[in-house]
Design a protein around this motif. Structure first.
Motif, PDB file in Angstrom:
ATOM      1  N   SER A   1       4.610  29.574 -14.822  1.00  0.00           N
ATOM      2  CA  SER A   1       3.764  30.386 -14.140  1.00  0.00           C
ATOM      3  C   SER A   1       3.197  31.370 -14.907  1.00  0.00           C
ATOM      4  CB  SER A   1       4.772  31.537 -13.244  1.00  0.00           C
ATOM      5  OG  SER A   1       5.480  30.636 -11.962  1.00  0.00           O
TER       6      SER A   1
ATOM      7  N   LEU B   1       5.097  32.554  -5.479  1.00  0.00           N
ATOM      8  CA  LEU B   1       5.542  31.251  -5.591  1.00  0.00           C
ATOM      9  C   LEU B   1       6.576  31.185  -6.490  1.00  0.00           C
ATOM     10  CD1 LEU B   1       2.267  28.948  -5.139  1.00  0.00           C
ATOM     11  CD2 LEU B   1       3.970  29.504  -3.308  1.00  0.00           C
ATOM     12  N   ASP B   2       6.335  31.684  -7.691  1.00  0.00           N
ATOM     13  CA  ASP B   2       7.224  31.769  -8.853  1.00  0.00           C
ATOM     14  C   ASP B   2       8.669  32.176  -8.391  1.00  0.00           C
ATOM     15  OD1 ASP B   2       7.576  31.574 -11.834  1.00  0.00           O
ATOM     16  OD2 ASP B   2       8.355  33.637 -11.329  1.00  0.00           O
ATOM     17  N   LYS B   3       8.658  33.346  -7.430  1.00  0.00           N
ATOM     18  CA  LYS B   3       9.867  33.859  -7.038  1.00  0.00           C
ATOM     19  C   LYS B   3      10.722  32.805  -6.093  1.00  0.00           C
ATOM     20  CE  LYS B   3      11.668  37.444  -4.151  1.00  0.00           C
ATOM     21  NZ  LYS B   3      11.847  38.654  -3.513  1.00  0.00           N
ATOM     22  N   PHE B   4       9.805  32.057  -5.321  1.00  0.00           N
ATOM     23  CA  PHE B   4      10.596  31.297  -4.537  1.00  0.00           C
ATOM     24  C   PHE B   4      10.709  29.846  -4.801  1.00  0.00           C
ATOM     25  CE2 PHE B   4       9.225  34.834  -1.711  1.00  0.00           C
ATOM     26  CZ  PHE B   4      10.084  35.100  -1.000  1.00  0.00           C
ATOM     27  N   LEU B   5      10.048  29.617  -5.759  1.00  0.00           N
ATOM     28  CA  LEU B   5      10.234  28.141  -6.231  1.00  0.00           C
ATOM     29  C   LEU B   5      11.130  27.985  -7.434  1.00  0.00           C
ATOM     30  CD1 LEU B   5       6.646  26.710  -5.565  1.00  0.00           C
ATOM     31  CD2 LEU B   5       8.492  26.542  -4.282  1.00  0.00           C
ATOM     32  N   ARG B   6      11.493  29.038  -8.137  1.00  0.00           N
ATOM     33  CA  ARG B   6      12.239  28.956  -9.507  1.00  0.00           C
ATOM     34  C   ARG B   6      13.833  28.589  -8.966  1.00  0.00           C
ATOM     35  NH1 ARG B   6      10.513  34.486 -10.481  1.00  0.00           N
ATOM     36  NH2 ARG B   6      12.392  35.898 -10.161  1.00  0.00           N
TER      37      ARG B   6
ATOM     38  N   THR C   1       8.344  32.880 -14.550  1.00  0.00           N
ATOM     39  CA  THR C   1       9.046  31.878 -15.578  1.00  0.00           C
ATOM     40  C   THR C   1       7.757  31.291 -16.671  1.00  0.00           C
ATOM     41  OG1 THR C   1       7.931  30.318 -13.772  1.00  0.00           O
ATOM     42  CG2 THR C   1      10.130  31.000 -13.615  1.00  0.00           C
TER      43      THR C   1
END
Length: 300
Positions: A248, A295-300, A245
């Motif tokens: 990120s 973190l980007d994968k799991f929080l977006r 994203t």
């Protein structure tokens, strides 16, 4: 009683095993593999935990085997350098034959475990150990291009995790490979700079020009820039399921600027202190980058 007939204590065996497999390095490589796996997994279940355990054990075996064979081949050279003369082989704590046996055991065990994950994971693991031991290690005393050759096995672990998760080598795994490939150069050139005098005792050629000069420092900056650009490829939406994203991507830019700052500082100061600092920052960079991607994968 003859000291050679005295049994070796468990702590000594453990410390020797950790030293000859380069435990800290092996653990950092395993972390990269696990990061790649987490990025590649679509959904989580109990099976994923089993695969993670297999990757951790199999990955450590493969990296450990590479390091064992490396130290067997460089036993006499390690004895010449202050940094390595106390390693188990030059120090006489482990015999060359026993080290070879350990290396083959770890290789076979690692390949079997990685094959249990999937055949492609085992294949890339085998390629990695072959390139590290048979190409990179002997080239270190021949040409500075050894770093280029060594960057290939060094970049495999990150993408290996993705292949373990998906069973495929595609644009996503290739992108992870490219990121860690470019990272190798400023990282190892920084090491080659501040350990230049020690490496010189063993005849190792690690710097691109062979000298601690402006050209080497400039190439360190350029490859840091290439690393930064490669790290931003997922933000362009061209790398399949591997995506980053804008927020990120901004963090990745800031992280890259942090490392670039110390690469430029090396160019300005041209000393071992600046090189050591760049090396430390580079290690932090690759770990933090992988954490941002996860973190980007799991929080977006």
């Amino acid at each position: 009683m003859d000291s050679q007939n005295q049994p070796i204590s468990a702590p000594t065996l453990f410390s020797s095993f950790a030293a000859i497999t380069k435990a800290r390095l092996a653990i950092s490589v395993v972390f990269s593999t696990i990061a790649g796996y987490v990025l590649g997994v679509d959904s989580w279940g109990s099976d994923n935990l089993v695969v993670l355990l297999l990757l951790a054990i199999g990955g450590y075996c493969m990296v450990g085997a590479s390091n064992v064979f490396n130290q067997v081949l460089e036993k006499d050279l390690d004895a010449l350098m202050d940094r390595t003369k106390s390693r188990p082989l030059p120090a006489g704590l482990i015999s060359k034959n026993n080290a070879l046996i350990l290396g083959f055991i770890l290789t076979i065990l690692g390949l079997v475990i990685l094959y249990a994950v999937n055949p492609k994971t085992a294949m890339f693991g085998a390629i990695s150990i072959f390139m590290y031991v048979c190409l990179y290690t002997p080239l270190k005393t021949v040409t500075p291009l050894s770093v280029f050759v060594g960057a290939f096995p060094g970049a495999i672990p990150y993408m290996l995790g993705w292949v373990a998760a998906t069973g495929n080598f595609g644009i996503e795994a290739g992108t992870l490979f490219i990121i860690q490939f470019f990272w190798q150069f400023p990282h190892f050139w920084a090491i080659g700079w501040f350990l230049y005098d020690d490496y010189k005792k063993a005849g190792f050629f690690m710097l691109p020009t062979g000298q601690r000069d402006k050209k080497t420092a400039l190439q360190t900056i350029l490859y840091t820039v290439w690393m930064m650009l490669a790290s931003l490829i997922p933000a362009l939406g061209m790398t399949g399921k591997l995506y980053l994203t804008k927020i990120s991507a901004a963090l990745v830019v800031l992280l890259g600027c942090w490392m670039l700052f110390y690469a430029v500082k090396l160019y300005k100061e041209m000393d071992a202190k600046a090189a050591r600092k760049l090396m430390i920052v580079s290690v932090s960079y690759i770990s933090l980058l992988q954490i941002i991607f996860i973190l980007d994968k799991f929080l977006r």
